[in-house]
Design a protein around this motif. Structure first.
Motif, PDB file in Angstrom:
ATOM      1  N   ALA A 127      73.324  82.484 -30.017  1.00 54.81           N
ATOM      2  CA  ALA A 127      72.788  83.732 -30.515  1.00 54.81           C
ATOM      3  C   ALA A 127      72.251  83.509 -31.927  1.00 54.81           C
ATOM      4  CB  ALA A 127      74.202  84.363 -30.848  1.00 54.81           C
ATOM      5  N   VAL A 128      71.995  82.956 -32.795  1.00 57.73           N
ATOM      6  CA  VAL A 128      71.160  82.783 -34.020  1.00 57.73           C
ATOM      7  C   VAL A 128      69.889  82.740 -33.704  1.00 57.73           C
ATOM      8  CG1 VAL A 128      70.117  81.346 -35.480  1.00 57.73           C
ATOM      9  CG2 VAL A 128      72.695  81.442 -35.022  1.00 57.73           C
ATOM     10  N   GLY A 129      69.460  82.134 -32.166  1.00 57.02           N
ATOM     11  CA  GLY A 129      67.612  82.612 -31.836  1.00 57.02           C
ATOM     12  C   GLY A 129      67.711  83.847 -31.530  1.00 57.02           C
ATOM     13  N   TYR A 130      68.395  85.036 -31.273  1.00 58.39           N
ATOM     14  CA  TYR A 130      68.570  85.970 -30.187  1.00 58.39           C
ATOM     15  C   TYR A 130      68.576  86.869 -31.882  1.00 58.39           C
ATOM     16  CZ  TYR A 130      69.911  90.626 -27.767  1.00 58.39           C
ATOM     17  OH  TYR A 130      69.613  91.416 -27.921  1.00 58.39           O
ATOM     18  N   PHE A 131      69.250  86.769 -32.252  1.00 54.58           N
ATOM     19  CA  PHE A 131      69.358  87.801 -33.902  1.00 54.58           C
ATOM     20  C   PHE A 131      68.188  87.452 -35.083  1.00 54.58           C
ATOM     21  CE2 PHE A 131      73.858  87.630 -32.574  1.00 54.58           C
ATOM     22  CZ  PHE A 131      74.145  89.730 -32.189  1.00 54.58           C
ATOM     23  N   ALA A 132      67.155  86.053 -34.315  1.00 54.45           N
ATOM     24  CA  ALA A 132      66.474  85.703 -35.291  1.00 54.45           C
ATOM     25  C   ALA A 132      65.084  86.600 -34.995  1.00 54.45           C
ATOM     26  CB  ALA A 132      66.094  83.922 -35.794  1.00 54.45           C
ATOM     27  N   GLY A 133      65.104  86.681 -33.461  1.00 53.34           N
ATOM     28  CA  GLY A 133      63.949  87.605 -32.755  1.00 53.34           C
ATOM     29  C   GLY A 133      64.201  88.720 -33.632  1.00 53.34           C
ATOM     30  N   ASP A 134      64.920  89.297 -33.604  1.00 51.33           N
ATOM     31  CA  ASP A 134      65.265  90.920 -34.168  1.00 51.33           C
ATOM     32  C   ASP A 134      64.652  90.384 -36.107  1.00 51.33           C
ATOM     33  OD1 ASP A 134      65.830  92.062 -31.655  1.00 51.33           O
ATOM     34  OD2 ASP A 134      67.659  92.044 -32.778  1.00 51.33           O
ATOM     35  N   VAL A 135      64.149  89.432 -36.611  1.00 53.61           N
ATOM     36  CA  VAL A 135      63.666  89.167 -37.615  1.00 53.61           C
ATOM     37  C   VAL A 135      62.463  88.843 -38.019  1.00 53.61           C
ATOM     38  CG1 VAL A 135      64.587  87.920 -40.213  1.00 53.61           C
ATOM     39  CG2 VAL A 135      65.975  89.366 -38.917  1.00 53.61           C
ATOM     40  N   LEU A 136      62.402  88.008 -37.472  1.00 56.45           N
ATOM     41  CA  LEU A 136      61.198  87.138 -36.968  1.00 56.45           C
ATOM     42  C   LEU A 136      59.548  87.792 -36.323  1.00 56.45           C
ATOM     43  CD1 LEU A 136      61.995  83.934 -36.421  1.00 56.45           C
ATOM     44  CD2 LEU A 136      62.129  84.412 -38.744  1.00 56.45           C
ATOM     45  N   THR A 137      58.854  87.620 -36.694  1.00 58.95           N
ATOM     46  CA  THR A 137      57.936  88.202 -36.693  1.00 58.95           C
ATOM     47  C   THR A 137      57.419  87.650 -35.101  1.00 58.95           C
ATOM     48  OG1 THR A 137      55.673  86.881 -37.608  1.00 58.95           O
ATOM     49  CG2 THR A 137      56.402  89.219 -38.381  1.00 58.95           C
ATOM     50  N   THR A 138      56.477  88.431 -34.063  1.00 58.39           N
ATOM     51  CA  THR A 138      55.889  87.344 -33.438  1.00 58.39           C
ATOM     52  C   THR A 138      54.448  85.899 -33.839  1.00 58.39           C
ATOM     53  OG1 THR A 138      55.726  89.201 -31.752  1.00 58.39           O
ATOM     54  CG2 THR A 138      53.943  87.150 -31.036  1.00 58.39           C
ATOM     55  N   ALA A 139      54.038  86.455 -35.233  1.00 58.42           N
ATOM     56  CA  ALA A 139      53.354  84.606 -35.816  1.00 58.42           C
ATOM     57  C   ALA A 139      54.079  83.887 -35.750  1.00 58.42           C
ATOM     58  CB  ALA A 139      52.412  85.354 -36.726  1.00 58.42           C
ATOM     59  N   VAL A 175      59.072  65.032 -19.086  1.00 56.48           N
ATOM     60  CA  VAL A 175      59.118  65.861 -18.687  1.00 56.48           C
ATOM     61  C   VAL A 175      59.348  66.751 -20.114  1.00 56.48           C
ATOM     62  CG1 VAL A 175      60.569  68.232 -17.660  1.00 56.48           C
ATOM     63  CG2 VAL A 175      60.276  65.945 -16.426  1.00 56.48           C
ATOM     64  N   THR A 176      59.957  65.353 -21.602  1.00 61.99           N
ATOM     65  CA  THR A 176      59.959  66.469 -22.434  1.00 61.99           C
ATOM     66  C   THR A 176      58.339  66.110 -23.092  1.00 61.99           C
ATOM     67  OG1 THR A 176      61.917  65.847 -22.699  1.00 61.99           O
ATOM     68  CG2 THR A 176      60.575  66.396 -24.881  1.00 61.99           C
ATOM     69  N   LEU A 177      57.286  65.717 -23.106  1.00 59.29           N
ATOM     70  CA  LEU A 177      56.389  65.738 -23.232  1.00 59.29           C
ATOM     71  C   LEU A 177      56.037  67.159 -22.845  1.00 59.29           C
ATOM     72  CD1 LEU A 177      55.369  61.689 -22.945  1.00 59.29           C
ATOM     73  CD2 LEU A 177      55.858  63.213 -25.001  1.00 59.29           C
ATOM     74  N   VAL A 178      55.890  67.010 -21.439  1.00 57.21           N
ATOM     75  CA  VAL A 178      55.094  68.453 -20.487  1.00 57.21           C
ATOM     76  C   VAL A 178      55.642  69.627 -21.751  1.00 57.21           C
ATOM     77  CG1 VAL A 178      54.927  69.769 -18.666  1.00 57.21           C
ATOM     78  CG2 VAL A 178      54.668  66.694 -18.821  1.00 57.21           C
ATOM     79  N   LEU A 179      56.944  69.413 -21.487  1.00 54.21           N
ATOM     80  CA  LEU A 179      57.504  70.737 -22.680  1.00 54.21           C
ATOM     81  C   LEU A 179      56.601  70.407 -23.793  1.00 54.21           C
ATOM     82  CD1 LEU A 179      61.317  70.656 -21.260  1.00 54.21           C
ATOM     83  CD2 LEU A 179      59.918  72.429 -20.949  1.00 54.21           C
ATOM     84  N   GLY A 180      56.850  69.865 -24.396  1.00 59.67           N
ATOM     85  CA  GLY A 180      56.351  69.566 -25.977  1.00 59.67           C
ATOM     86  C   GLY A 180      55.083  70.510 -26.030  1.00 59.67           C
ATOM     87  N   GLY A 181      54.275  70.209 -25.175  1.00 60.00           N
ATOM     88  CA  GLY A 181      52.698  70.013 -24.720  1.00 60.00           C
ATOM     89  C   GLY A 181      52.651  71.353 -24.051  1.00 60.00           C
ATOM     90  N   MET A 182      53.501  72.138 -23.074  1.00 53.40           N
ATOM     91  CA  MET A 182      53.607  73.026 -23.805  1.00 53.40           C
ATOM     92  C   MET A 182      53.820  74.792 -24.651  1.00 53.40           C
ATOM     93  SD  MET A 182      55.194  73.403 -19.471  1.00 53.40           S
ATOM     94  CE  MET A 182      54.961  75.517 -19.425  1.00 53.40           C
ATOM     95  N   SER A 183      54.764  73.803 -24.871  1.00 51.34           N
ATOM     96  CA  SER A 183      55.292  74.907 -26.498  1.00 51.34           C
ATOM     97  C   SER A 183      54.249  74.570 -27.512  1.00 51.34           C
ATOM     98  CB  SER A 183      56.892  73.967 -27.009  1.00 51.34           C
ATOM     99  OG  SER A 183      57.517  74.535 -26.204  1.00 51.34           O
ATOM    100  N   VAL A 184      53.231  73.456 -27.732  1.00 53.01           N
ATOM    101  CA  VAL A 184      52.406  73.568 -29.112  1.00 53.01           C
ATOM    102  C   VAL A 184      51.677  74.508 -28.566  1.00 53.01           C
ATOM    103  CG1 VAL A 184      50.234  71.826 -29.469  1.00 53.01           C
ATOM    104  CG2 VAL A 184      53.031  70.889 -29.666  1.00 53.01           C
ATOM    105  N   VAL A 185      51.175  74.989 -27.185  1.00 52.74           N
ATOM    106  CA  VAL A 185      50.428  75.896 -26.846  1.00 52.74           C
ATOM    107  C   VAL A 185      50.420  77.193 -27.711  1.00 52.74           C
ATOM    108  CG1 VAL A 185      49.090  77.401 -25.105  1.00 52.74           C
ATOM    109  CG2 VAL A 185      49.332  74.854 -24.908  1.00 52.74           C
ATOM    110  N   ALA A 186      51.755  77.021 -28.174  1.00 54.68           N
ATOM    111  CA  ALA A 186      52.013  78.774 -28.799  1.00 54.68           C
ATOM    112  C   ALA A 186      50.709  78.631 -30.255  1.00 54.68           C
ATOM    113  CB  ALA A 186      53.337  78.332 -29.196  1.00 54.68           C
ATOM    114  N   MET A 187      50.730  77.540 -30.683  1.00 58.69           N
ATOM    115  CA  MET A 187      49.705  77.773 -31.822  1.00 58.69           C
ATOM    116  C   MET A 187      48.336  77.815 -31.788  1.00 58.69           C
ATOM    117  SD  MET A 187      47.765  73.658 -33.932  1.00 58.69           S
ATOM    118  CE  MET A 187      49.701  73.267 -33.330  1.00 58.69           C
ATOM    119  N   ASN A 188      48.269  78.271 -30.540  1.00 60.03           N
ATOM    120  CA  ASN A 188      46.687  79.422 -30.269  1.00 60.03           C
ATOM    121  C   ASN A 188      46.654  80.635 -29.749  1.00 60.03           C
ATOM    122  OD1 ASN A 188      44.944  76.711 -30.459  1.00 60.03           O
ATOM    123  ND2 ASN A 188      45.927  76.550 -29.010  1.00 60.03           N
ATOM    124  N   SER A 189      48.334  81.264 -29.836  1.00 58.08           N
ATOM    125  CA  SER A 189      48.798  82.117 -29.699  1.00 58.08           C
ATOM    126  C   SER A 189      47.533  82.905 -30.370  1.00 58.08           C
ATOM    127  CB  SER A 189      49.919  83.148 -29.989  1.00 58.08           C
ATOM    128  OG  SER A 189      49.682  82.680 -31.315  1.00 58.08           O
TER     129      SER A 189
END
Length: 247
Positions: free
Chosen positions: A186-198, A46-60
């Motif tokens: 919480a770090v991820g939540y506040f980083a979302g306001d700092v980092l761009t979508t890309a 399942v971790t391999l599946v999750l990793g594959g799903m996350s890697v797809v973000a490379m094509n955003s």
């Protein structure tokens, strides 16, 4: 996973640790080793599946437009430089040494030793690892709690196994899970306001490759030093900015 609040992954993780600990205390030392191995193998898949799903973000679209189609190079550069930096800093070794130091620091005698050993061992197992870091950040960034939910299942079975021999100290580690993973969320939540979508997409794709490495470890196919890859997560966002400036 849509429809759940940010932080839900940590809440579920704490619950599975509590429930697993209570079951382990009740069962004692009766959990078969084959059951533990089978569950670990399933979670590796399942971790391999999750990793594959996350890697797809490379094509955003956002990432491709930001770096003019060089998304693969950004992720590759983050991983290569991150691996070199992690190896030089000996992140994996230092994590293991830190775990040993914490165990030695909290030694005691009698029942107190058993309680503290259970709490420290379980806390290190549940909180010091790529899935805890990546899952919490992903949850905070609003990307869903899927990674933490998988981790919750793994932690639940691990809590059963440890609590069956180390007792109530394992249950106490649930508080540490709430504190540490909650803070990372919480770090991820506040980083979302700092980092761009890309930048978030580059971070997600890089994290996906790290998850693939973790899946291979869980399946005992290749013992990749995943800890040494963690610096890549810090490098991915600024590399997007650098690539956009150079291209």
């Amino acid at each position: 996973m849509a429809g759940v609040f940010i932080g839900a992954g940590t809440v579920v993780n704490v619950i599975t640790v509590v429930v697993g600990s209570l079951i382990g205390i009740a069962l004692g030392n009766r959990i078969p080793e084959t059951t533990k191995s089978t569950v670990t193998a399933v979670l590796g898949l399942v971790t391999l599946v999750l990793g594959g799903m996350s890697v797809v973000a490379m094509n955003s679209e956002a990432l491709r437009e930001a770096v003019d189609g060089a998304a693969m190079l950004v992720v590759l550069a983050a991983l290569l430089v991150g691996a070199l930096l992690g190896s030089w800093l000996r992140v994996e070794d230092r994590l293991e040494q830190g775990a040993g130091w914490v165990r030695a620091r909290f030694t005691a005698s009698g029942d107190a030793a058993r309680f503290v050993d259970g709490m420290v061992t379980a806390t290190l197992l549940f909180c010091v690892g790529p899935l805890a870091i990546l899952g919490s950040l992903s949850d905070g960034l609003g990307r869903g709690a899927d990674q933490l939910l998988v981790k919750s299942v793994l932690d639940g079975f691990a809590a059963m196994a440890f609590a069956s021999t180390l007792g109530w100290g394992v249950l106490a580690s649930a508080g540490a899970v709430a504190l540490i993973q909650g803070s990372l969320t919480a770090v991820g939540y506040f980083a979302g306001d700092v980092l761009t979508t890309a930048q978030v997409d580059a971070l997600t794709a890089t994290g996906g490759v790290v998850l693939l490495a973790l899946g291979l470890r869980l399946l005992d196919l290749k013992q990749i030093p995943v800890g040494d890859l963690l610096p890549a997560l810090l490098l991915a966002p600024p590399l997007v900015t650098l690539a956009a400036a150079l291209i």
